[in-house]
Design a protein around this motif. Structure first.
Motif, PDB file in Angstrom:
ATOM      1  N   VAL A   1      17.074  -6.018  35.022  1.00  0.00           N
ATOM      2  CA  VAL A   1      15.740  -6.378  35.524  1.00  0.00           C
ATOM      3  C   VAL A   1      15.011  -7.141  34.410  1.00  0.00           C
ATOM      4  O   VAL A   1      15.276  -6.910  33.230  1.00  0.00           O
ATOM      5  CB  VAL A   1      14.915  -5.136  35.937  1.00  0.00           C
ATOM      6  N   PRO A   2      14.116  -8.068  34.765  1.00  0.00           N
ATOM      7  CA  PRO A   2      13.382  -8.786  33.726  1.00  0.00           C
ATOM      8  C   PRO A   2      12.423  -7.838  33.006  1.00  0.00           C
ATOM      9  O   PRO A   2      11.863  -6.933  33.623  1.00  0.00           O
ATOM     10  CB  PRO A   2      12.597  -9.835  34.512  1.00  0.00           C
ATOM     11  N   VAL A   3      12.277  -8.024  31.708  1.00  0.00           N
ATOM     12  CA  VAL A   3      11.353  -7.175  30.935  1.00  0.00           C
ATOM     13  C   VAL A   3      10.095  -7.990  30.640  1.00  0.00           C
ATOM     14  O   VAL A   3      10.111  -8.867  29.786  1.00  0.00           O
ATOM     15  CB  VAL A   3      11.999  -6.711  29.621  1.00  0.00           C
ATOM     16  N   PRO A   4       8.996  -7.746  31.405  1.00  0.00           N
ATOM     17  CA  PRO A   4       7.775  -8.516  31.160  1.00  0.00           C
ATOM     18  C   PRO A   4       7.139  -8.097  29.843  1.00  0.00           C
ATOM     19  O   PRO A   4       7.078  -6.902  29.546  1.00  0.00           O
ATOM     20  CB  PRO A   4       6.879  -8.149  32.352  1.00  0.00           C
ATOM     21  N   ALA A   5       6.685  -9.059  29.052  1.00  0.00           N
ATOM     22  CA  ALA A   5       6.102  -8.738  27.741  1.00  0.00           C
ATOM     23  C   ALA A   5       4.645  -8.359  27.906  1.00  0.00           C
ATOM     24  O   ALA A   5       3.742  -9.011  27.396  1.00  0.00           O
ATOM     25  CB  ALA A   5       6.247  -9.925  26.806  1.00  0.00           C
TER      26      ALA A   5
ATOM     27  N   LEU B   1      -0.108  -6.060  38.932  1.00  0.00           N
ATOM     28  CA  LEU B   1       1.052  -5.637  39.716  1.00  0.00           C
ATOM     29  C   LEU B   1       2.154  -6.678  39.728  1.00  0.00           C
ATOM     30  O   LEU B   1       3.285  -6.369  40.083  1.00  0.00           O
ATOM     31  CB  LEU B   1       0.617  -5.318  41.150  1.00  0.00           C
ATOM     32  N   GLY B   2       1.820  -7.920  39.376  1.00  0.00           N
ATOM     33  CA  GLY B   2       2.811  -9.002  39.413  1.00  0.00           C
ATOM     34  C   GLY B   2       4.097  -8.649  38.673  1.00  0.00           C
ATOM     35  O   GLY B   2       5.182  -8.687  39.267  1.00  0.00           O
ATOM     36  N   PRO B   3       4.002  -8.269  37.390  1.00  0.00           N
ATOM     37  CA  PRO B   3       5.227  -7.946  36.655  1.00  0.00           C
ATOM     38  C   PRO B   3       5.992  -6.795  37.290  1.00  0.00           C
ATOM     39  O   PRO B   3       7.215  -6.831  37.377  1.00  0.00           O
ATOM     40  CB  PRO B   3       4.712  -7.529  35.279  1.00  0.00           C
ATOM     41  N   LEU B   4       5.232  -5.795  37.804  1.00  0.00           N
ATOM     42  CA  LEU B   4       5.877  -4.647  38.430  1.00  0.00           C
ATOM     43  C   LEU B   4       6.667  -5.096  39.652  1.00  0.00           C
ATOM     44  O   LEU B   4       7.768  -4.606  39.932  1.00  0.00           O
ATOM     45  CB  LEU B   4       4.788  -3.648  38.831  1.00  0.00           C
ATOM     46  N   ARG B   5       6.076  -6.062  40.389  1.00  0.00           N
ATOM     47  CA  ARG B   5       6.741  -6.579  41.587  1.00  0.00           C
ATOM     48  C   ARG B   5       8.060  -7.257  41.202  1.00  0.00           C
ATOM     49  O   ARG B   5       9.077  -7.080  41.868  1.00  0.00           O
ATOM     50  CB  ARG B   5       5.795  -7.559  42.296  1.00  0.00           C
ATOM     51  N   LEU B   6       8.030  -8.026  40.101  1.00  0.00           N
ATOM     52  CA  LEU B   6       9.250  -8.707  39.650  1.00  0.00           C
ATOM     53  C   LEU B   6      10.343  -7.687  39.345  1.00  0.00           C
ATOM     54  O   LEU B   6      11.493  -7.830  39.760  1.00  0.00           O
ATOM     55  CB  LEU B   6       8.958  -9.514  38.379  1.00  0.00           C
ATOM     56  N   VAL B   7       9.925  -6.632  38.617  1.00  0.00           N
ATOM     57  CA  VAL B   7      10.889  -5.594  38.247  1.00  0.00           C
ATOM     58  C   VAL B   7      11.459  -4.943  39.496  1.00  0.00           C
ATOM     59  O   VAL B   7      12.667  -4.734  39.629  1.00  0.00           O
ATOM     60  CB  VAL B   7      10.218  -4.537  37.340  1.00  0.00           C
ATOM     61  N   ARG B   8      10.564  -4.644  40.465  1.00  0.00           N
ATOM     62  CA  ARG B   8      11.010  -3.979  41.688  1.00  0.00           C
ATOM     63  C   ARG B   8      12.032  -4.838  42.423  1.00  0.00           C
ATOM     64  O   ARG B   8      13.078  -4.366  42.847  1.00  0.00           O
ATOM     65  CB  ARG B   8       9.818  -3.711  42.600  1.00  0.00           C
ATOM     66  N   ARG B   9      11.709  -6.157  42.573  1.00  0.00           N
ATOM     67  CA  ARG B   9      12.621  -7.055  43.295  1.00  0.00           C
ATOM     68  C   ARG B   9      13.993  -7.059  42.649  1.00  0.00           C
ATOM     69  O   ARG B   9      15.020  -6.978  43.316  1.00  0.00           O
ATOM     70  CB  ARG B   9      12.052  -8.468  43.331  1.00  0.00           C
TER      71      ARG B   9
END
Ligand SMILES: Nc1ncnc2c1ncn2[C@@H]1O[C@H](COP(=O)(O)OP(=O)(O)O)[C@@H](O)[C@H]1O
Ligand SMILES: [Mg+2]
Length: 493
Positions: free
Chosen positions: A232-236, A210-218
């Protein structure tokens, strides 16, 4: 589990019994001094042969098994049975031999157990009983094998025959109980460790997923109309989260383009309109000043002049809105003293207020804060202008600091007709005005509050209206005080 452990003990008991049968003639169990010697600390041979076992032998002399079985069958009434068992107990007591069990607290069977033993086809019983060890005060839970069989207790060479005997061979169940308790503790511990590590693992895994999803949400929460250039940041992660972030960024790009097109249109249109409007107004002035228009012509020219003035204002407003939309509203921050600032505005608007017999008051202290004085003046002038247009009798300007001393609070309070609660938010929309005749008559375009909001937002502040219908309206402007120099009292003007 317990069953198989007990079965193991039962096998040991059988083995012990077999060796007892083999060794009994040579153990000299009838020696009257045997127990005394053991009590004196001597290791007697019987104890030596059976170190872990507890044995008790009771000879039923003059009896054989068939006779005993018949006697039991013949004892049909409870009284007769009682008499038989009492008789048996008496001969058991006198003939009792003990190895490691306490002779004063012997193992004793109940009537039912004794009957079951006599009737048992294999001549044996397996029981769990409390057994008193010699030299011990408390009984120990033991597994007891009881056998009813002829036993050779004296060497056959001496000419004696085997006698029918009740033989008890016992072993402590303590070992089994300890094993089971330990096992139970180990299992409990394993369960606890398992539960804790499963929980921790699940928590960590879920956090990782969920970490990357949280970053995107923020990031998505941060982005609004004012900062549409952000992405939004694009997590790889190579999964749906990455695809989602890319899709969001695609959408932001398209939104940004259409916002930008709209803003540029407003800005360009306003620019293009400025020149012709200025020309219209200039020509109208020229005609009024340099020619001799008839009364009716002069009237028309004045209308042209005032309408083009209105248009100029409107164009200026639109340009300013376009600028604050693009984030190009540049603030020239300077220290401001709230009281001074509000008094100056009041002085400027005094003629306007006097013209409609409205009182303009300023209350509150001189508190320093930082902001763009020209833009903020524009805000307050619009708020006071709105109050005057609404027909207020009294308008009060005020300033206070919040409790923490971090926010400057400016307010414009009037006793006008008020605003319905459901309209309060909407008035900040562009071109939105109340549907009353006064708003129309006063000729405002309905852009003042949206421009004010743009300015206050650029300051990082907040603007809102509070109103009681029929009582009046208060406009609030809250601004962070910013970097104000710490002043001595003497410095305050
Ligand atoms: N203090 C007030 N009392 C009553 N109505 C108000 C007040 N302030 C604003 N309004 C209403 O909100 C509308 C929008 O105000 P504003 O955005 O400043 O536009 P404008 O002043 O150009 O009409 C006004 O037309 C008026 O109907
Ligand atoms: Mg206004």
């Amino acid at each position: 589990m317990r069953g198989s452990l007990v079965a193991g003990v039962d096998r040991q008991l059988q083995d012990t019994y077999v060796s007892l049968v083999r060794l009994a003639p040579s153990l000299n169990l009838h020696d009257p001094d045997r127990l005394d010697r053991e009590a004196n600390g001597e290791v007697v041979i019987s104890r030596y042969q059976f170190p872990d076992s507890f044995i008790q032998i009771e000879e039923l002399a003059f009896y054989d098994l068939p006779t005993l079985a018949t006697d039991l069958q013949n004892a049909t009434t409870p009284t007769m049975r009682g008499q038989l068992f009492k008789y048996l107990r008496d001969i058991q007591a006198v003939s009792r031999i003990t190895i490691a069990t306490d002779p004063d607290h012997p193992i004793e069977l109940t009537d039912a157990q004794l009957a079951a033993l006599i009737e048992a086809p294999d001549g044996q019983l397996k029981l769990n009983l409390p057994v008193r060890e010699r030299f011990r005060d408390t009984p120990t839970p033991m597994r007891v094998l009881v056998r009813l069989e002829p036993l050779q207790l004296k060497s056959a060479a001496l000419g004696s025959d085997p006698t029918l005997a009740v033989t008890y061979v016992a072993r402590s169940l303590g070992g089994i109980n300890n094993t089971l308790t330990n096992l139970q503790n180990v299992l409990l511990l394993l369960c606890a460790i398992g539960a804790v590590s499963a929980g921790t693992g699940a928590y960590l895994l879920a956090g990782q997923a969920l970490g990357p999803l949280r970053l995107v949400r923020r990031a998505a929460e941060r982005i609004g109309g004012e900062n549409l250039t952000e992405r939004v940041p694009v997590p790889a992660t190579g999964d749906e989260v990455e695809a989602l972030a890319q899709a969001l960024n695609g959408m932001l790009g398209r939104l940004e383009q259409s916002f930008e097109a709209q803003r540029r249109f407003t800005s360009d249109a306003s620019h293009e309109l400025r020149t012709p409007v200025t020309a219209i107004s200039g020509h109208a002035s020229y005609l009024l000043r340099r020619t001799n228009p008839t009364g009716q012509q002069a009237e028309s020219l004045k209308i042209i002049q005032s309408e083009s003035e209105r248009l100029t204002n409107l164009i200026a407003s639109l340009l300013q809105l376009a600028r604050s939309d693009s984030g190009a509203l540049v603030l020239n921050r300077a220290p401001i003293f709230s009281g001074l600032f509000l008094r100056e505005i009041a002085r400027e608007l005094a003629p306007l207020a006097q013209a409609q017999q409205t009182t303009l008051d300023v209350s509150g202290d001189d508190l320093p804060f930082e902001g763009d004085p020209d833009r903020l003046k524009q805000v307050i002038i619009n708020l006071v202008g709105n109050a005057l247009k609404a027909g207020a009798r009294t308008v009060t300007l005020g300033s206070t600091l919040d409790a923490a001393g971090q926010q400057m609070h400016l307010s414009v309070q009037d006793d006008g007709p008020g605003i319905p609660a459901d309209q309060l938010e909407r008035l900040f929309d562009r071109f939105y005005r109340l549907e009353d005749s006064r708003s129309r008559d006063q000729g405002g375009a309905g852009l003042g509050l949206s421009i004010a909001k743009g300015i206050v937002d650029a300051h990082g502040g907040r603007i809102w209206l509070e109103s009681d219908l029929g009582q009046g309206t208060t406009a609030h402007v809250q601004l962070p005080i910013g970097n104000v120099p710490v002043l001595d009292d003497d410095d305050v003007p």
